[in-house]
Design a protein around this motif. Structure first.
Motif, PDB file in Angstrom:
ATOM      1  N   SER A  49       0.778  -1.280  -0.042  1.00 55.73           N
ATOM      2  CA  SER A  49       0.116  -0.008   0.154  1.00 55.73           C
ATOM      3  C   SER A  49       0.979   1.490  -0.033  1.00 55.73           C
ATOM      4  O   SER A  49       0.640   2.241  -0.929  1.00 55.73           O
ATOM      5  CB  SER A  49      -0.961   0.134   1.222  1.00 55.73           C
ATOM      6  OG  SER A  49      -1.672  -1.052   1.161  1.00 55.73           O
ATOM      7  N   LEU A  65      -5.227   5.947   0.077  1.00 55.37           N
ATOM      8  CA  LEU A  65      -4.290   4.745  -0.010  1.00 55.37           C
ATOM      9  C   LEU A  65      -3.533   4.802   1.512  1.00 55.37           C
ATOM     10  O   LEU A  65      -3.035   3.855   1.888  1.00 55.37           O
ATOM     11  CB  LEU A  65      -3.136   4.973  -1.133  1.00 55.37           C
ATOM     12  CG  LEU A  65      -3.637   4.553  -2.514  1.00 55.37           C
ATOM     13  CD1 LEU A  65      -2.394   4.980  -3.195  1.00 55.37           C
ATOM     14  CD2 LEU A  65      -4.048   2.997  -2.645  1.00 55.37           C
ATOM     15  N   PRO A  68      -5.326   1.324   3.787  1.00 59.28           N
ATOM     16  CA  PRO A  68      -5.154   0.152   3.880  1.00 59.28           C
ATOM     17  C   PRO A  68      -3.497   0.151   4.454  1.00 59.28           C
ATOM     18  O   PRO A  68      -3.228  -0.987   5.276  1.00 59.28           O
ATOM     19  CB  PRO A  68      -4.677  -0.312   2.394  1.00 59.28           C
ATOM     20  CG  PRO A  68      -4.681   0.664   1.702  1.00 59.28           C
ATOM     21  CD  PRO A  68      -5.403   1.757   2.158  1.00 59.28           C
TER      22      PRO A  68
END
Length: 282
Positions: A49, A65, A68
């Motif tokens: 990630s 992002l 995650p």
């Protein structure tokens, strides 16, 4: 597109974690192995990630992002603690209410991260400030972020303590692998705290994923060279517990101050003690 070495390093860490998972998978039925697999999977999620995020310069997608990444962060401590407890023969604690409470707390933390754009208590003033060709970001760390990380650090420290206890208590048969796995989180932990407290010249970069290969080296050593899941301290602890419980004679263990440390089932029956409430008392 030119890939920054920061992104390449994070993605390489993820690949290394996945390769290690391939070897771990066949041991998933061994004491602690399933939680160790989850720990390495959290590292892989974190690395992939973050590596992907460093390639994205769109502010909205870049912030999405982060979710995650923080799922990996939040559950790596829980899984590592669960691994340490079950691996050393304390599996009953993993199935206890307090562990369920810890999992619930980390789920709440993750929910706060997911909804941060609404309330901003985890971070604020999020902006992309590229470094070394990567989409590194700066943002103000909110108070809840420190609360969140404190919990993760405590869990990892507790897990390492349990493993070090095995190192000192269970003899040379388990010492090397327990020590290697206990030491392995040190460097990633330092890197993460340097980022959290914005210490050093490159605090925009969270170097933690780039340190995972060194962390994995300790784990790989314990796994391949020291038969990490072939010979587990859980077996010895279970054997000691069974030997006392199945003895058929009442056994009470006291310390030098005459405080009750442990007693077996037969002693509970004779003394009519329901659930060991007197432990720690004279």
């Amino acid at each position: 597109m030119t890939v920054s070495w920061l992104a390449a390093g994070a993605l390489a860490s993820g690949i290394a974690s996945v390769i290690f998972l391939r070897y771990l998978w066949e041991y998933r039925s061994k004491p602690g192995a399933r939680f160790f697999i989850v720990t390495i999977a959290c590292e892989a999620l974190w690395s992939f990630s973050y590596g992907t995020a460093l390639l994205v310069f769109d502010p909205l997608i870049r912030e999405i992002l982060e979710i995650p990444v923080w799922i990996g962060v939040n559950f790596i401590g829980v899984s590592f603690l669960a691994f340490a407890l079950e691996y050393t023969g304390r599996g009953s604690l993993v199935r206890s209410r307090w562990m369920a409470a810890v999992v619930a707390l980390q789920t709440i933390h993750t929910g706060i991260i997911v909804t941060n754009p609404i309330h901003g208590i985890a971070w604020s003033e999020y902006s992309i400030e590229p470094l070394f060709g990567a989409a590194t970001v700066t943002y103000t760390h909110g108070p809840w972020l420190f609360v969140n990380v404190t919990g993760v650090v405590i869990m990892i420290a507790a897990a390492s303590f349990v493993l070090f206890d095995t190192f000192f208590s269970y003899g040379p048969l388990y010492r090397t692998q327990a020590a290697a796995v206990a030491i392995s989180p040190v460097l990633p932990g330092v890197a993460f705290l340097l980022w959290l407290f914005q210490i050093g010249g490159f605090w925009r970069v969270n170097l933690t994923p780039l340190t995972f290969p060194i962390h994995l080296a300790f784990d790989v050593y314990a796994f391949f060279s020291r038969e990490m899941f072939e010979i587990t301290p859980a077996t010895r602890r279970a054997g000691e517990r069974a030997a006392i419980d199945d003895l058929g004679t009442a056994v009470l263990i006291i310390d030098e101050d005459a405080r009750l440390v442990d007693l077996n089932v037969e002693a509970q029956r004779i003394l009519e003690i329901a659930d060991k409430p007197t432990l720690g008392h004279p």
